[in-house]
Design an enzyme around this catalytic site. Structure first.
Site, PDB file in Angstrom:
ATOM      1  N   ARG A 285     -22.611 -93.024  70.301  1.00  0.00           N
ATOM      2  CA  ARG A 285     -21.323 -93.207  70.991  1.00  0.00           C
ATOM      3  C   ARG A 285     -21.246 -92.374  72.270  1.00  0.00           C
ATOM      4  NH1 ARG A 285     -17.555 -89.329  70.146  1.00  0.00           N
ATOM      5  NH2 ARG A 285     -15.732 -90.640  70.487  1.00  0.00           N
TER       6      ARG A 285
ATOM      7  N   GLU B 156     -35.707 -84.307  45.347  1.00  0.00           N
ATOM      8  CA  GLU B 156     -35.586 -82.879  45.672  1.00  0.00           C
ATOM      9  C   GLU B 156     -36.003 -82.582  47.113  1.00  0.00           C
ATOM     10  OE1 GLU B 156     -34.248 -80.350  43.709  1.00  0.00           O
ATOM     11  OE2 GLU B 156     -33.606 -82.164  42.667  1.00  0.00           O
TER      12      GLU B 156
ATOM     13  N   PRO C 150     -29.715 -80.713  53.335  1.00  0.00           N
ATOM     14  CA  PRO C 150     -28.656 -79.698  53.196  1.00  0.00           C
ATOM     15  C   PRO C 150     -29.158 -78.305  53.557  1.00  0.00           C
ATOM     16  CG  PRO C 150     -29.377 -80.504  51.042  1.00  0.00           C
ATOM     17  CD  PRO C 150     -30.060 -81.344  52.071  1.00  0.00           C
TER      18      PRO C 150
END
Ligand code: ADE
Length: 254
Positions: free
Chosen positions: A155, A117, A90
């Site tokens: 893809r 973490e 993140p």
């Protein structure tokens, strides 16, 4: 393309045997290999984590299994001297279609899935080429992000999606969100397919689709609209929408 994924949860990657990607693997377009990080531990508990230096909540993934696992991937050989190593986190840079396209041009990717973490920083400093975030929210680990990356990247490989045009028109590839799509029946649940789509007038259909993409992007993602390549016709269509923000100058000549 070759993709190596290192994880403590190889079971997460079962879905890669189905759908488009499963077929692409069967046809040899994508060589995807999943490695269990715990195989690179050397204690009886097969431990991959330890308490953080400096204190604080949670656990940190130890460097030794990661160095060993990534070295084993490199030593196993591949279509380049070493893979481009991506760490989903993140705290990485936001994954965009532009980055997906860049990754799809690589012959060899390795994805290191962190948990807890995070991974000891030395692993990332020594091995990672990219730290990539799916968005401003926190997942329980890198595995779901790795699945997203693999699907978005593969893809784009030639031959994976049957119809190359469907890739070229995607939301984000054009800089705009894609507008609505319909199929038969032309009337259903009291709702009719927009008449223009039944008109056979390809010019009018293309204009309608562009206008719908502009309308949707202006409503849901004005940030994208500000960066999109808009011509004078696009701006005229947007001017008719009465938007609560000023429009940018045209980015391209007609
Ligand atoms: N791992 C945990 N949260 C993530 C996120 N938002 N993107 C990528 N990897 C993650």
């Amino acid at each position: 393309m070759r993709v190596d994924v290192v994880t403590i949860f190889p079971e997460f990657f079962g879905p890669l045997d189905v759908s488009l990607l499963g077929k692409a693997r069967e046809r040899g377009l994508v060589d995807l290999r999943v490695h269990d990080l715990r195989e690179r531990t050397d204690d009886v508990h097969r431990s991959v984590d330890d308490a953080p230096f400096g204190g604080g909540p949670g656990m940190v993934m130890k460097p030794e299994p990661w160095y060993a696992a990534l070295q084993a991937v490199v030593d196993g050989g591949g279509p380049a001297p070493r893979p481009r190593v991506v760490v989903p986190t993140p705290s990485g840079r936001l994954l965009t279609q532009a980055l997906v396209e860049e990754l799809a041009a690589e012959p060899w990717l390795a994805i290191a899935c962190g948990r807890y973490e995070g991974i000891d920083r030395r692993v990332v400093d020594a091995w990672a080429d990219d730290e990539v975030s799916l968005g401003d929210y926190v997942l329980a680990g890198g595995e779901v992000a790795a699945l997203v990356l693999v699907e978005a990247v593969t893809r784009l490989l030639p031959g994976v999606v049957g119809n190359a045009e469907s890739v070229a028109d995607d939301s984000h590839t054009t800089g705009l969100l894609e507008g609505p799509v319909y199929t038969r029946p032309a009337s259903y649940d009291g709702r009719d397919v927009p008449a223009v789509l039944l008109s056979g007038d390809h010019g009018a259909i293309a204009r309608w689709r562009r206008d719908e993409a502009l309308r949707r992007t202006a409503t849901l993602r004005p940030d994208l609209l500000m960066r999109a390549r808009l011509d004078a016709r696009d701006l005229a269509a947007l001017a008719g929408l009465d938007l609560p923000f000023p429009l940018p100058p045209p980015a391209v000549a007609d």
